[in-house]
Design a protein around this motif. Structure first.
Motif, PDB file in Angstrom:
ATOM      1  N   ARG A 184       1.988  -9.961  22.611  1.00 10.15           N
ATOM      2  CA  ARG A 184       1.695 -10.016  24.042  1.00 10.15           C
ATOM      3  C   ARG A 184       0.843  -8.834  24.483  1.00 10.15           C
ATOM      4  NH1 ARG A 184       6.681 -10.424  25.649  1.00 10.15           N
ATOM      5  NH2 ARG A 184       6.710 -12.675  25.320  1.00 10.15           N
ATOM      6  N   GLU A 185       0.947  -7.717  23.794  1.00  7.68           N
ATOM      7  CA  GLU A 185       0.137  -6.536  24.119  1.00  7.68           C
ATOM      8  C   GLU A 185      -1.289  -6.681  23.609  1.00  7.68           C
ATOM      9  OE1 GLU A 185       0.748  -3.704  25.803  1.00  7.68           O
ATOM     10  OE2 GLU A 185       2.662  -4.543  26.448  1.00  7.68           O
ATOM     11  N   ALA A 186      -1.508  -7.537  22.600  1.00  4.83           N
ATOM     12  CA  ALA A 186      -2.810  -7.732  21.967  1.00  4.83           C
ATOM     13  C   ALA A 186      -3.346  -6.458  21.314  1.00  4.83           C
ATOM     14  CB  ALA A 186      -3.836  -8.285  22.960  1.00  4.83           C
ATOM     15  N   ARG A 187      -2.485  -5.475  21.123  1.00  8.57           N
ATOM     16  CA  ARG A 187      -2.891  -4.254  20.416  1.00  8.57           C
ATOM     17  C   ARG A 187      -2.493  -4.399  18.947  1.00  8.57           C
ATOM     18  NH1 ARG A 187      -4.180   0.072  23.691  1.00  8.57           N
ATOM     19  NH2 ARG A 187      -3.839  -0.264  25.925  1.00  8.57           N
ATOM     20  N   VAL A 188      -3.110  -5.354  18.314  1.00 10.89           N
ATOM     21  CA  VAL A 188      -2.745  -5.696  16.943  1.00 10.89           C
ATOM     22  C   VAL A 188      -3.314  -4.656  15.976  1.00 10.89           C
ATOM     23  CG1 VAL A 188      -3.021  -7.414  15.126  1.00 10.89           C
ATOM     24  CG2 VAL A 188      -2.586  -8.140  17.478  1.00 10.89           C
ATOM     25  N   VAL A 189      -2.484  -4.220  15.051  1.00 13.09           N
ATOM     26  CA  VAL A 189      -2.903  -3.223  14.064  1.00 13.09           C
ATOM     27  C   VAL A 189      -3.680  -3.903  12.947  1.00 13.09           C
ATOM     28  CG1 VAL A 189      -2.108  -1.503  12.395  1.00 13.09           C
ATOM     29  CG2 VAL A 189      -0.911  -1.771  14.588  1.00 13.09           C
ATOM     30  N   THR A 190      -4.861  -3.397  12.651  1.00 14.45           N
ATOM     31  CA  THR A 190      -5.651  -3.899  11.525  1.00 14.45           C
ATOM     32  C   THR A 190      -5.324  -3.066  10.291  1.00 14.45           C
ATOM     33  OG1 THR A 190      -7.440  -4.567  13.005  1.00 14.45           O
ATOM     34  CG2 THR A 190      -7.973  -4.372  10.677  1.00 14.45           C
ATOM     35  N   PRO A 191      -4.900  -3.699   9.210  1.00 14.39           N
ATOM     36  CA  PRO A 191      -4.468  -2.956   8.013  1.00 14.39           C
ATOM     37  C   PRO A 191      -5.650  -2.525   7.138  1.00 14.39           C
ATOM     38  CG  PRO A 191      -4.125  -5.299   7.693  1.00 14.39           C
ATOM     39  CD  PRO A 191      -4.663  -5.140   9.085  1.00 14.39           C
ATOM     40  N   TYR A 192      -6.342  -1.505   7.574  1.00 15.88           N
ATOM     41  CA  TYR A 192      -7.561  -1.091   6.883  1.00 15.88           C
ATOM     42  C   TYR A 192      -7.287  -0.648   5.448  1.00 15.88           C
ATOM     43  CZ  TYR A 192      -9.680  -1.284  11.490  1.00 15.88           C
ATOM     44  OH  TYR A 192     -10.131  -1.713  12.704  1.00 15.88           O
ATOM     45  N   GLU A 193      -6.179   0.029   5.210  1.00 14.88           N
ATOM     46  CA  GLU A 193      -5.880   0.478   3.854  1.00 14.88           C
ATOM     47  C   GLU A 193      -5.700  -0.713   2.914  1.00 14.88           C
ATOM     48  OE1 GLU A 193      -2.612   3.120   1.306  1.00 14.88           O
ATOM     49  OE2 GLU A 193      -2.329   2.811   3.467  1.00 14.88           O
ATOM     50  N   GLY A 194      -4.920  -1.694   3.369  1.00 10.22           N
ATOM     51  CA  GLY A 194      -4.714  -2.874   2.539  1.00 10.22           C
ATOM     52  C   GLY A 194      -6.000  -3.632   2.288  1.00 10.22           C
ATOM     53  N   LEU A 195      -6.803  -3.791   3.337  1.00 14.90           N
ATOM     54  CA  LEU A 195      -8.063  -4.518   3.201  1.00 14.90           C
ATOM     55  C   LEU A 195      -9.038  -3.794   2.284  1.00 14.90           C
ATOM     56  CD1 LEU A 195      -8.477  -5.628   6.906  1.00 14.90           C
ATOM     57  CD2 LEU A 195      -8.250  -7.170   4.950  1.00 14.90           C
ATOM     58  N   SER A 196      -8.980  -2.453   2.276  1.00  8.70           N
ATOM     59  CA  SER A 196      -9.902  -1.694   1.429  1.00  8.70           C
ATOM     60  C   SER A 196      -9.659  -1.957  -0.057  1.00  8.70           C
ATOM     61  CB  SER A 196      -9.768  -0.199   1.719  1.00  8.70           C
ATOM     62  OG  SER A 196      -8.544   0.314   1.215  1.00  8.70           O
ATOM     63  N   LYS A 197      -8.488  -2.466  -0.387  1.00  8.70           N
ATOM     64  CA  LYS A 197      -8.152  -2.757  -1.787  1.00  8.70           C
ATOM     65  C   LYS A 197      -8.408  -4.213  -2.143  1.00  8.70           C
ATOM     66  CE  LYS A 197      -4.732   0.940  -1.776  1.00  8.70           C
ATOM     67  NZ  LYS A 197      -3.302   1.323  -1.857  1.00  8.70           N
TER      68      LYS A 197
ATOM     69  N   GLU B 235       4.165 -16.389  -3.983  1.00 14.43           N
ATOM     70  CA  GLU B 235       3.875 -15.487  -5.102  1.00 14.43           C
ATOM     71  C   GLU B 235       2.414 -15.619  -5.536  1.00 14.43           C
ATOM     72  OE1 GLU B 235       6.362 -14.242  -8.989  1.00 14.43           O
ATOM     73  OE2 GLU B 235       5.528 -16.278  -9.082  1.00 14.43           O
ATOM     74  N   GLY B 236       1.718 -14.492  -5.566  1.00 13.46           N
ATOM     75  CA  GLY B 236       0.318 -14.462  -5.973  1.00 13.46           C
ATOM     76  C   GLY B 236      -0.652 -14.511  -4.811  1.00 13.46           C
ATOM     77  N   LEU B 237      -0.144 -14.873  -3.625  1.00 15.26           N
ATOM     78  CA  LEU B 237      -1.022 -15.007  -2.453  1.00 15.26           C
ATOM     79  C   LEU B 237      -0.292 -14.490  -1.209  1.00 15.26           C
ATOM     80  CD1 LEU B 237      -2.079 -18.631  -3.370  1.00 15.26           C
ATOM     81  CD2 LEU B 237      -3.667 -16.706  -3.352  1.00 15.26           C
ATOM     82  N   GLU B 238       0.429 -13.391  -1.365  1.00 14.45           N
ATOM     83  CA  GLU B 238       1.320 -12.922  -0.308  1.00 14.45           C
ATOM     84  C   GLU B 238       0.561 -12.316   0.855  1.00 14.45           C
ATOM     85  OE1 GLU B 238       3.951 -10.670   2.108  1.00 14.45           O
ATOM     86  OE2 GLU B 238       2.488  -9.681   0.819  1.00 14.45           O
ATOM     87  N   ASN B 239      -0.598 -11.759   0.600  1.00 14.30           N
ATOM     88  CA  ASN B 239      -1.398 -11.139   1.653  1.00 14.30           C
ATOM     89  C   ASN B 239      -2.881 -11.271   1.303  1.00 14.30           C
ATOM     90  OD1 ASN B 239      -2.278  -8.767   0.033  1.00 14.30           O
ATOM     91  ND2 ASN B 239      -0.114  -8.229   0.095  1.00 14.30           N
ATOM     92  N   PRO B 240      -3.788 -10.942   2.221  1.00 12.37           N
ATOM     93  CA  PRO B 240      -5.212 -11.121   1.933  1.00 12.37           C
ATOM     94  C   PRO B 240      -5.712 -10.364   0.705  1.00 12.37           C
ATOM     95  CG  PRO B 240      -4.888 -10.855   4.288  1.00 12.37           C
ATOM     96  CD  PRO B 240      -3.565 -10.573   3.639  1.00 12.37           C
ATOM     97  N   THR B 241      -5.163  -9.184   0.450  1.00 14.94           N
ATOM     98  CA  THR B 241      -5.604  -8.396  -0.707  1.00 14.94           C
ATOM     99  C   THR B 241      -5.238  -9.099  -2.005  1.00 14.94           C
ATOM    100  OG1 THR B 241      -5.354  -6.334   0.538  1.00 14.94           O
ATOM    101  CG2 THR B 241      -5.437  -6.161  -1.856  1.00 14.94           C
ATOM    102  N   GLU B 242      -3.965  -9.455  -2.134  1.00 13.78           N
ATOM    103  CA  GLU B 242      -3.497 -10.132  -3.348  1.00 13.78           C
ATOM    104  C   GLU B 242      -4.228 -11.456  -3.544  1.00 13.78           C
ATOM    105  OE1 GLU B 242       0.826  -9.945  -5.041  1.00 13.78           O
ATOM    106  OE2 GLU B 242       0.707 -11.721  -3.768  1.00 13.78           O
ATOM    107  N   ALA B 243      -4.428 -12.192  -2.455  1.00 15.72           N
ATOM    108  CA  ALA B 243      -5.110 -13.489  -2.555  1.00 15.72           C
ATOM    109  C   ALA B 243      -6.533 -13.335  -3.066  1.00 15.72           C
ATOM    110  CB  ALA B 243      -5.114 -14.172  -1.191  1.00 15.72           C
ATOM    111  N   SER B 244      -7.248 -12.331  -2.583  1.00 12.56           N
ATOM    112  CA  SER B 244      -8.658 -12.185  -2.953  1.00 12.56           C
ATOM    113  C   SER B 244      -8.822 -12.013  -4.462  1.00 12.56           C
ATOM    114  CB  SER B 244      -9.284 -11.007  -2.207  1.00 12.56           C
ATOM    115  OG  SER B 244      -8.758  -9.759  -2.636  1.00 12.56           O
TER     116      SER B 244
END
Length: 376
Positions: free
Chosen positions: A55-68, A331-340
């Motif tokens: 509701r706040e729309a202040r969503v945290v972008t996981p830059y560390e995770g995405l960098s991997k 399993e194997g696709l739990e988040n964008p990093t693992e999926a990529s």
């Protein structure tokens, strides 16, 4: 907040050292595109905090995770109808603008993630080791009955829009409805405006008849960004063979879904990367390797809890099969990093050629975007 990496036991598709070297080379050489994701970080306690958080729309972008990860471009579907800033029902115009503005403000202060508005932005992100976030909206519901809002959203950076979400709207029928009346007259005008401004079109959540009408009416290729084959797992969320063929025959691309409790098969009733890739191979054989890609629909955090929290709001209980065996994560696709990485590993392990891997991880999508988006 949830852990960006290591929230659950990490899983890497087992490959040999030589295969892993090929994976690394392909990841570096290929333009890798997610046709559908929500690259956001969820609260650790999703069930009790997700509504206030969104509701706040202040969503945290996981830059560390995405960098991997090895993504070069991600179609970021933002909060879609989950913002609920001005209404408990979601999908309001004010919420959409608020969410988009907050996201773009955040990205404007980053040097790693850039806003993707053109094909050249995707290519630049690849060449510079960055990620292009391409703002997208899964349904046209926020435009209400205002065609010009499409132009406004395009001007603000939205580059892909759906037609309906699971519920119907003024354009057509969603896939959770019992009766699908197809594309309305207003819906046809919306598709024409999409084509005119260069908005990519997604029919993943549209009912079968509505999706077929969109593909027929559109003068440009259409995406089904995150989906599976209904032939393999008969749920409303997926598309039948004739719809998948129609998309491909029009020159479109189909992205394979990996969100929890979706891409399951009789062979793999407990969803994991193998069940997801069974859908990939089925659809690739059905429509051809030139018309398929990946739209994992993942995020960083407890996606299953997210589904439970929003199940009634977005009619998810009507979309997923009641007899689906629940898993805590895929399993194997739990988040964008693992999926990529695991998508490429799986393709390498199963003997796909470099040419075909490059097509399905990004080149197919890029070819359609070159046709649909304004040239720049």
């Amino acid at each position: 907040m949830a852990k960006e990496i290591g929230r659950v036991e990490p899983y890497a598709v087992p490959v040999s050292q030589a295969e892993e070297e090929r994976v690394q080379q392909l990841a570096g050489e290929s333009i890798v595109i997610s046709l559908h994701d929500h690259p956001m970080l969820l609260p650790e306690d999703v069930m009790n905090q997700i509504f206030d958080y969104n509701r706040e729309a202040r969503v945290v972008t996981p830059y560390e995770g995405l960098s991997k990860s090895c993504w070069d471009a991600i179609f970021d579907n933002l909060l879609d109808g989950e913002g609920m800033i001005v209404s408990k029902s979601g999908w309001k115009w004010e919420d959409t603008i608020y969410d988009l503005g907050m996201t773009l403000s955040d990205l404007a202060h980053q040097d790693f993630v850039i806003v993707g508005r053109t094909v050249n932005d995707i290519i630049r992100a690849h060449n510079e080791g960055k990620i292009a976030f391409i703002p997208a909206i899964e349904a046209a519901t926020p435009i209400e009955n205002e065609l010009d809002r499409i132009d406004i959203l395009f001007g603000l950076g939205i580059r892909m829009m759906g037609v309906t979400y699971s519920e119907s709207n003024g354009l057509g029928s969603g896939l959770s409805e019992e009766n699908d009346g197809g594309l309305t007259n207003f819906g046809r005008e919306v598709i024409k405006r999409y084509n005119k401004v260069g908005m990519a079109i997604d029919v993943s959540h549209s009912g079968d008849k509505t999706a077929a009408d969109v593909i027929e009416v559109s003068t440009e290729p259409v995406f089904i960004t995150h989906v599976g084959a209904k032939t393999l797992w008969n749920i409303k969320r997926f598309k039948p063979d004739d719809a998948l063929r129609a998309c491909a025959e029009k020159g479109g691309v189909i992205g394979i879904e990996a969100a929890p409790h979706t891409t399951i098969t009789k062979t793999h009733p407990k969803q994991n990367i193998e069940s997801v890739m069974e859908h990939f191979e089925y659809i690739a054989n059905l429509v051809g390797i030139d018309h398929i890609g990946f739209g994992p629909d993942t995020m960083y955090g407890d996606h299953v809890a997210m589904h439970h929290a929003y199940s009634k709001t977005f009619s998810l209980e009507k979309v997923f099969a009641a007899d689906t065996e629940e898993v805590p994560y895929v399993e194997g696709l739990e988040n964008p990093t693992e999926a990529s990485w695991n998508i490429i590993r799986w393709l390498v392990k199963h003997g796909y050629s470099d040419e075909d891997i490059k097509k399905v991880v990004g080149e197919n999508a890029l070819m359609v975007l070159k046709e649909v988006w304004p040239k720049s």
